[in-house]
Motif scaffolding. Structure first.
Motif, PDB file in Angstrom:
ATOM      1  N   TYR A 118       1.052   3.576  -2.880  1.00 20.64           N
ATOM      2  CA  TYR A 118       0.000   4.559  -3.158  1.00 20.64           C
ATOM      3  C   TYR A 118       0.221   5.875  -2.420  1.00 20.64           C
ATOM      4  O   TYR A 118      -0.503   6.839  -2.634  1.00 20.64           O
ATOM      5  N   ASP A 119       1.218   5.903  -1.536  1.00  9.35           N
ATOM      6  CA  ASP A 119       1.605   7.171  -0.911  1.00  9.35           C
ATOM      7  C   ASP A 119       2.600   7.918  -1.790  1.00  9.35           C
ATOM      8  O   ASP A 119       2.960   9.056  -1.482  1.00  9.35           O
ATOM      9  N   CYS A 120       3.067   7.258  -2.830  1.00 13.99           N
ATOM     10  CA  CYS A 120       4.083   7.858  -3.706  1.00 13.99           C
ATOM     11  C   CYS A 120       3.442   8.396  -4.981  1.00 13.99           C
ATOM     12  O   CYS A 120       2.410   7.891  -5.425  1.00 13.99           O
TER      13      CYS A 120
ATOM     14  N   PHE B 126       0.813  -1.219   0.000  1.00 15.28           N
ATOM     15  CA  PHE B 126       0.000   0.000   0.000  1.00 15.28           C
ATOM     16  C   PHE B 126       0.845   1.266   0.000  1.00 15.28           C
ATOM     17  O   PHE B 126       0.390   2.322  -0.442  1.00 15.28           O
TER      18      PHE B 126
END
Lengths: 255, 457
Positions: free
Chosen positions: B366-368, B363
């Protein structure tokens, strides 16, 4: 179908969104597009801003840290009656991870301090001293059809259901609400799940079910496009292989 | 007498481990001796607590530790340090065992220790360091650390008014420790040519550690680190931090602090916070700024994250990431995106096996942000790993990459990956994965080259 538009409110992404949950908004939009309808999304950035709940079909609250869940819950109490009215009217709320505690009756922190939250859904959340992270697989029929959901859980709380609330699904593998068979909560159309991160990307069938429910709420009866999710299905198969290996080795690690 | 006996025993273990398995020599002796005596590290003589620096935080603590150690050494000071990254109690114990007499008198004037943020409470009761540097508190290893506030609370249990705190002025969680000590030194980095803002629809800021509302960044130098303020309360970056890197010139590899020009050993934005943090600590320890600056030119970071290997006609440029750490993944992606030539981009996210139970978290990808990478002329994306390659592919698909451009390899067999690279037309190849997989690739390349040499006589 082009003129069918659903609206989603993406609540407090800057305060929460710990585990890449913004992906869930992308998944809602992409799945809606594949089904043949349009999804519009508004960001709601501050819990101090009043929300017009009639405007939206779906409300998404991503996973957050307990400290900020408590401060947000205190701020949202000013809108408690509007939120309760929206929930009672069948508006869809998707809440992932620790943010389930926003709707709890009571949040009990590891240091035994207690906080009241929104009190919608009849459950308490109790912080543990340890962190528990693992894969999470559960089955649910709460959204009118059988779904198997594959995800991950990073759990810092135990969720204790009380009379009047029921689990979203049954744990196939993982920890769920508190190590038993119960996973998540379904309360009217509020969907609470411990499967955090971009769970809708990994499980577009859940995104599709939420969109169908939103259409049903609006009495829109249209034929949706057939869609297939080959890569997502392959992902689930591989994750299940990994879990089976863990189970086979009689450890949770699969080593 | 008991301590002297324990220390003698420990030194024998150090001696033996250096013969049997030197790789374990940075922590194993301390692990054994701490089991025998929990207070072992507190019994060494000659440690001046005013000259002990602890360096903790999520990212950058190894580099900052190594740099501060280097600065002090270059200025002729005798320093004890756990430079090899053994940052738990056993690593500190081992460093002291190695650098003490048989009677437990330490051989150093200064002590610079990298401290794992979750281990600080186990170490501080025995060595009450007067200097505490905190680099930043970010999302990292969520299975172990839960969320950043979990780490903040762990650190707050230990940090106290008897310390000089060195705080990153541009990182909100880090700066929020300021209420714990009146002796606070702020370090930061000025806006520069690689600073940026995030204003996309799905861009995420962070909560204010004081009031829980949204933090605004005037600019970012690294993801989640930059000049900030909270519109809902008065929490903000100090306008004039004690130490601030200014006049940053990436072309000339230079920056300034207090009108002193420094040479940049590595000209990437995230290193600037290590530079200003180390200068802040060195100044307070009494060094002159010109003497600090003179040490910078010769600094070489231990365990750098960029490496190249040749396989047949291809040179594979490898950038290391820490799994479950979005900042290292983002830095790696940004490095690749800086190359605008046609390229192959290989991403090997793996299942997480750091702790029990193992699991399949991807996951953090998805912070990148992948936008710059995707705009940088990638001809093929290769996603490989036995279990999470499809999840990796989905990350690209959700960023708008055409599925035709994505190759998915559901395997751990590195020979399949290398064959795939071999068969691709593009010779500009970037590989991002964790160190374990890269070591397997290196080993395979080494053995296959050896075999080819034998076959060619």
């Amino acid at each position: 179908m082009d003129n069918v538009v659903l609206k989603t409110a993406f609540l407090y992404p800057d305060i929460f969104c710990l585990n890449g949950e913004r992906g869930n908004i992308s998944a809602l939009c992409r799945t809606a597009e594949k089904l043949g309808i349009k999804m519009m999304v508004d960001r709601i950035n501050s819990p101090d801003s009043a929300i017009n709940f009639d405007t939206y079909d779906i409300f998404y609250i991503p996973s957050g840290e307990l400290k900020y869940i408590i401060s947000t819950a205190q701020a949202l109490k000013k809108q408690h009656s509007s939120i309760k009215k929206a929930v009672d009217a069948g508006k869809i709320f998707l809440i992932t991870g620790t943010s389930v505690a926003l709707f709890a009756d009571k949040i009990i922190r590891a240091d035994k301090s207690e906080y009241s939250a929104l009190g919608i859904g009849a459950f308490d959340c109790i912080e543990r001293k340890d962190v528990y992270g693992n894969d999470l697989v559960f089955d649910t029929q709460a959204l009118d059809k059988y779904l198997r959901i594959t995800g991950c859980q990073i759990s810092l709380i135990n969720t204790v259901l009380k009379d009047g609330s029921k689990p979203l699904g049954e744990v196939v593998y993982g920890y769920g609400n508190n190590g038993g068979a119960d996973e998540g909560i379904i309360y009217n159309n509020c969907i609470f799940t411990n499967a955090l991160g971009p769970v809708l990307i990994k499980n577009p069938q859940l995104a599709a079910a939420i969109i169908r429910l939103a259409l049903k709420n609006r009495d829109i009866d249209i034929k949706l496009n057939d869609i297939d999710f080959e890569i997502e299905n392959n992902s689930s198969i591989k994750i299940w292989e990994f879990i089976e290996e863990k189970i086979k080795n009689n450890t949770r690690s699969g080593r | 007498m008991r301590f002297v006996t324990e220390l003698f025993f420990a030194k024998i273990i150090v001696f033996l481990i250096n013969i049997i398995n030197p790789q374990k020599g940075t922590s194993f002796p301390g692990k054994i001796i701490n089991k025998i005596d929990n207070n072992f590290i507190g019994k060494f003589k000659g440690i001046d607590l005013n000259k002990v620096v602890f360096i903790t935080g999520t990212n950058g603590k190894s580099t900052l530790t190594n740099l501060l150690y280097h600065i002090l050494k270059k200025n002729g000071l005798n320093v004890i340090c756990n430079t090899e990254g053994a940052n738990q109690k056993c690593g500190i114990a081992t460093a002291l065992i190695k650098n003490s007499t048989f009677f437990g008198r330490v051989k150093g004037q200064y002590f610079v220790f990298e401290i794992d943020e979750r281990s600080l409470y186990q170490i501080y009761p025995y060595i009450k360091a007067k200097h505490m540097v905190i680099t930043n508190i970010q999302k990292d290893q969520v299975q172990r650390n839960g969320d950043p506030d979990y780490i903040v609370r762990k650190l707050r249990e230990v940090i106290n008014s008897d310390m000089t705190l060195y705080l990153n002025n541009d990182e909100p969680r880090c700066k929020s420790f300021e209420d714990l000590s009146e002796d606070t030194v702020y370090f930061g980095v000025d806006k520069n040519s690689q600073s940026f803002i995030k204003n996309g629809f799905l861009d995420i800021s962070m909560p204010c550690p004081v009031c829980g509302r949204r933090i605004e960044f005037n600019y970012l130098n690294v993801d989640n680190i930059g000049n900030f303020y909270c519109p809902s309360c008065d929490f903000a970056s100090e306008k004039t931090p004690d130490v601030k890197a200014v006049d940053i010139n990436y072309t000339m590899d230079r920056f300034s602090i207090n009108n002193q020009i420094f040479q940049m050993p590595y000209n990437v934005p995230f290193m600037l916070y290590n530079y200003s943090g180390s200068v802040a600590a060195a100044l307070r320890l009494g060094l002159k700024i010109e003497d600090i600056a003179s040490a910078f030119a010769s600094f070489k970071n231990v365990g750098g994250r960029i490496e190249s290997i040749r396989y047949h006609k291809k040179v594979i440029k490898y950038i290391r990431i820490k799994q479950e750490n979005p900042e290292t993944l983002q830095s790696a992606i940004d490095s690749v995106a800086n190359d605008k030539n046609e390229k192959v981009f290989i991403l090997g996210l793996n299942e997480i096996i750091d702790f029990d139970p193992h699991y399949t978290n991807t996951f953090y990808a998805y912070d990148c942000d992948f936008n710059n990478l995707i705009a940088s002329n990638v001809s093929k994306y290769v996603c490989f790993s036995k279990y999470v390659c499809y999840d990796t592919a989905l990350r690209f698909i959700y960023e708008g990459v055409d599925e035709e451009k994505i190759i998915i390899l559901p395997t751990k067999d590195v020979s399949i990956l290398l064959d795939t690279i071999d068969n691709l037309e593009c010779g500009n190849v970037y590989l991002i994965t964790w160190l374990k997989t890269f070591n397997q690739i290196k080993e395979y390349v080494r053995s296959s080259q050896k075999l080819e040499q034998q076959q060619n006589g």
